[in-house]
Design a protein around this motif. Structure first.
Motif, short mmCIF file in Angstrom:
data_model
loop_
_atom_site.label_atom_id
_atom_site.label_comp_id
_atom_site.label_asym_id
_atom_site.label_seq_id
_atom_site.Cartn_x
_atom_site.Cartn_y
_atom_site.Cartn_z
N UNK A 5 -0.05 -1.26 -1.17
CA UNK A 5 1.53 -1.30 -1.40
C UNK A 5 2.37 -0.64 -1.54
N UNK A 6 3.22 -1.16 -2.33
CA UNK A 6 4.61 -0.27 -2.75
C UNK A 6 5.33 -1.45 -3.04
N UNK A 7 6.56 -1.44 -4.00
CA UNK A 7 7.12 -1.64 -4.60
C UNK A 7 8.25 -1.46 -3.93
N UNK A 67 0.78 3.77 6.16
CA UNK A 67 -0.72 3.08 6.45
C UNK A 67 -0.72 1.34 5.41
N UNK A 68 0.39 1.42 5.04
CA UNK A 68 0.50 -0.05 4.04
C UNK A 68 0.75 -0.98 4.96
N UNK A 69 0.09 -2.22 4.15
CA UNK A 69 0.11 -3.41 4.69
C UNK A 69 0.48 -4.67 4.02
N UNK A 70 1.39 -4.41 2.54
CA UNK A 70 2.06 -5.40 1.81
C UNK A 70 3.54 -4.78 1.32
N UNK A 71 4.51 -5.41 1.04
CA UNK A 71 5.27 -5.00 0.06
C UNK A 71 5.30 -5.67 -1.27
N UNK A 292 -3.76 -3.39 -9.26
CA UNK A 292 -2.60 -2.35 -10.44
C UNK A 292 -1.69 -2.62 -9.48
N UNK A 293 -0.37 -3.50 -9.66
CA UNK A 293 0.75 -4.03 -9.50
C UNK A 293 2.01 -2.74 -9.65
N UNK A 349 -8.91 -5.47 -6.17
CA UNK A 349 -8.45 -5.81 -4.74
C UNK A 349 -7.44 -4.86 -4.43
N UNK A 350 -6.74 -3.63 -5.19
CA UNK A 350 -5.91 -2.65 -4.54
C UNK A 350 -4.04 -2.58 -5.84
#
Length: 389
Positions: A5-7, A67-71, A292-293, A349-350
Motif C-alpha cells: 500500500x501507499x499513504x 502494483x499496489x493493492x491498498x491505500x 508497517x503503516x 503482513x505488509x
C-alpha cells in the motif's frame, strides 16, 4: 491478503512541508492555525481547490498500475464538518471509496488527528501540544468519530479496515521525538501540561474503540492500532476471544534510526533494518498481523547532509546546492534500501509507503535535494522502488 500500500497523506490532513504553497501568506505551521490566519473565504477556497486537485480518480488508476493493492487515507477529527472553522471532508472520502472500488483497491481509513493532539507533531494538526488524553471530552469525541466512520463505511466493499488513531506518543518515545522542541507551540499557555500518553490509558482506549467500532464493523474488516512507537509492549494485548481481526501498525523510518544514533551510511542502515527491525516484525507477527503503516526511502546520506532526523528546509535546516552522488550511485542507495526494507515488512503482513506524492520541486529548488524519496511516484519512475507484481 498481503498489503502492498501507499499513504494518501497531505490530502485531507495537511502537512505544510509537503505542499508549502497552501500556507503562503501566513506564519501557520499546522492545520490548526491556517484558518485562524486566513479569511474564511480564502481558507475555504484554498482547501476546496487543494482537495479537488491533489488526489483524483486518475491517482487511484496510477496506484493500481504501480502494483499496489491498498491505500491508507489519513482523515482529521473534523471529517464530519462539526468543528468550525475547519471544513469537513466526508464527501472526499466517499469519492475515494468509489474510486478504490472501481480500480480494485482496498482502503484503510486512518484517524490521523484528534482534538488536543496525541503527539504534538505538525501532522497531528497542532504543533507542540499533547493534551488529548487528559481531556475526557476530547477522548469521547474521538470515540464518536470512530463510531461514525465505522457506521458510514463499515460495509463498503472497498474497506479493508479502520485505524483507531495515528501515532499516539507513548512515554517510551517521548524523549526521542522531543516534539515540544521540534515543533514549538504557538501558544505556550495552550501547551502547558502537555505530557506523553501512558500505556495503560492507550490500551484502555483501544479496547473501548474496538467495542464501539465493532457495533458497525463486520469481523472481516480489520481494526488497526498503532504501537505508539513501543512495538514490544503489546504482546499481552487483546488476546481474549472477543477481539477479532486486530492488526498492529508500526511506523519505521530511517530518520528515526538516525535520531537513535544509527550512522548515516548505507551499511549502517542495512544493518539496522536487518538486525533491529526485521527480528521485531517477525516476533510481533506471532501475536498480530503486523503492518508497517509508514516508511520510506528517505535518509540523510542521500540528501548529502545531516537532516537532524528528517528536519526540512521549513524547520530551518538548509539543504545543499549540489547533488553529492551521481544518479547511478543514488539509485544504488535507494534500491538497496528498498529491497532490505521490503524484505523486513515481508516478515509481517505488509506495508504502506509514505507518501504517494508531494508538491515540492526537488529539481529546481536545490534545498530539497533528497526529498523526492518521500514521493512514491517519483521513486517508482526513477527505478528506486520496484513495481510490485
Amino acid at each position: 491478503m498481503n498489503i502492498k500500500g501507499v499513504n494518501l497523506g497531505n490530502w485531507l490532513v495537511l502537512e505544510k512541508w509537503m505542499s508549502p504553497a497552501l500556507f503562503d501568506g501566513t506564519t501557520a505551521e499546522d492545520e490548526y492555525y491556517l484558518p485562524r490566519q486566513l479569511s474564511k473565504e480564502a481558507y475555504e477556497s484554498r482547501i476546496k481547490v487543494h482537495r479537488s486537485s491533489y488526489i483524483t480518480e486518475r491517482d487511484f488508476a496510477e496506484i493500481k498500475s504501480f502494483g499496489m493493492n491498498t491505500v491508507r487515507i489519513p482523515v482529521p477529527y473534523f471529517i464530519f464538518g462539526d468543528c468550525p472553522p475547519f471544513i469537513g471532508c466526508a464527501e472526499e472520502l466517499d469519492k475515494a471509496f468509489a474510486w478504490a472500488a472501481k480500480y480494485g483497491l482496498q482502503v484503510l481509513i486512518d484517524l490521523h488527528t484528534v482534538p488536543g493532539s496525541q503527539n504534538g507533531f505538525d501532522n497531528g494538526g497542532l504543533s507542540g501540544v499533547v493534551k488529548w488524553a487528559q481531556q475526557p471530552e476530547s477522548v469521547e469525541f474521538t470515540l464518536k468519530v470512530l463510531e461514525k466512520l465505522a457506521e458510514r463505511y463499515g460495509c463498503h466493499q472497498a474497506l479493508w479496515g479502520i485505524e483507531i488513531v495515528n501515532e499516539p506518543l507513548l512515554e517510551a518515545a517521548w524523549d526521542t521525538f522531543n516534539s515540544m522542541e521540534r515543533y514549538p507551540a504557538v501558544d505556550p499557555e495552550m501547551a502547558k501540561g502537555s505530557a506523553p500518553i501512558t500505556l495503560g490509558f492507550l490500551k484502555e482506549f483501544y479496547i473501548k474503540a474496538y467495542r464501539r467500532m465493532r457495533k458497525f464493523l463486520p469481523e472481516d474488516k480489520a481494526v488497526v492500532f498503532h504501537d505508539g512507537f513501543d512495538i514490544l509492549a503489546w504482546k499481552d494485548f487483546m488476546r481474549e476471544e472477543e477481539f477479532k481481526n486486530v492488526v498492529l501498525d508500526t511506523h519505521q523510518y530511517l530518520m528515526v534510526a538516525e535520531m537513535d544514533g544509527c550512522q548515516q551510511t548505507l551499511e549502517a542502515y542495512v544493518k539496522y533494518v536487518k538486525e533491529v527491525l526485521e527480528p521485531v516484525i517477525e516476533e510481533m507477527e506471532q501475536y498480530f498481523p503486523v503492518i508497517c503503516g509508514e516508511w520510506c526511502l528517505f535518509n540523510s546520506l542521500a540528501c548529502g547532509h545531516d537532516t537532524n532526523g528528517g528536519r526540512s528546509v521549513l524547520n530551518g535546516v538548509e539543504g545543499i546546492t549540489e547533488e553529492t552522488f551521481t544518479p547511478e550511485e543514488k539509485k544504488k542507495i535507494y534500491t538497496t534500501l528498498a529491497d532490505v526494507q521490503l524484505e523486513a515488512w515481508a516478515k509481517g503482513s505488509g506495508y504502506f509507503y509514505w507518501n504517494y506524492k508531494l508538491l515540492l520541486d526537488t529539481v529546481n529548488d536545490s534545498n530539497w535535494i533528497g526529498w523526492d524519496a518521500w514521493d512514491f511516484g517519483k521513486c517508482v519512475v526513477q527505478g528506486w522502488f520496484p513495481v510490485q507484481k
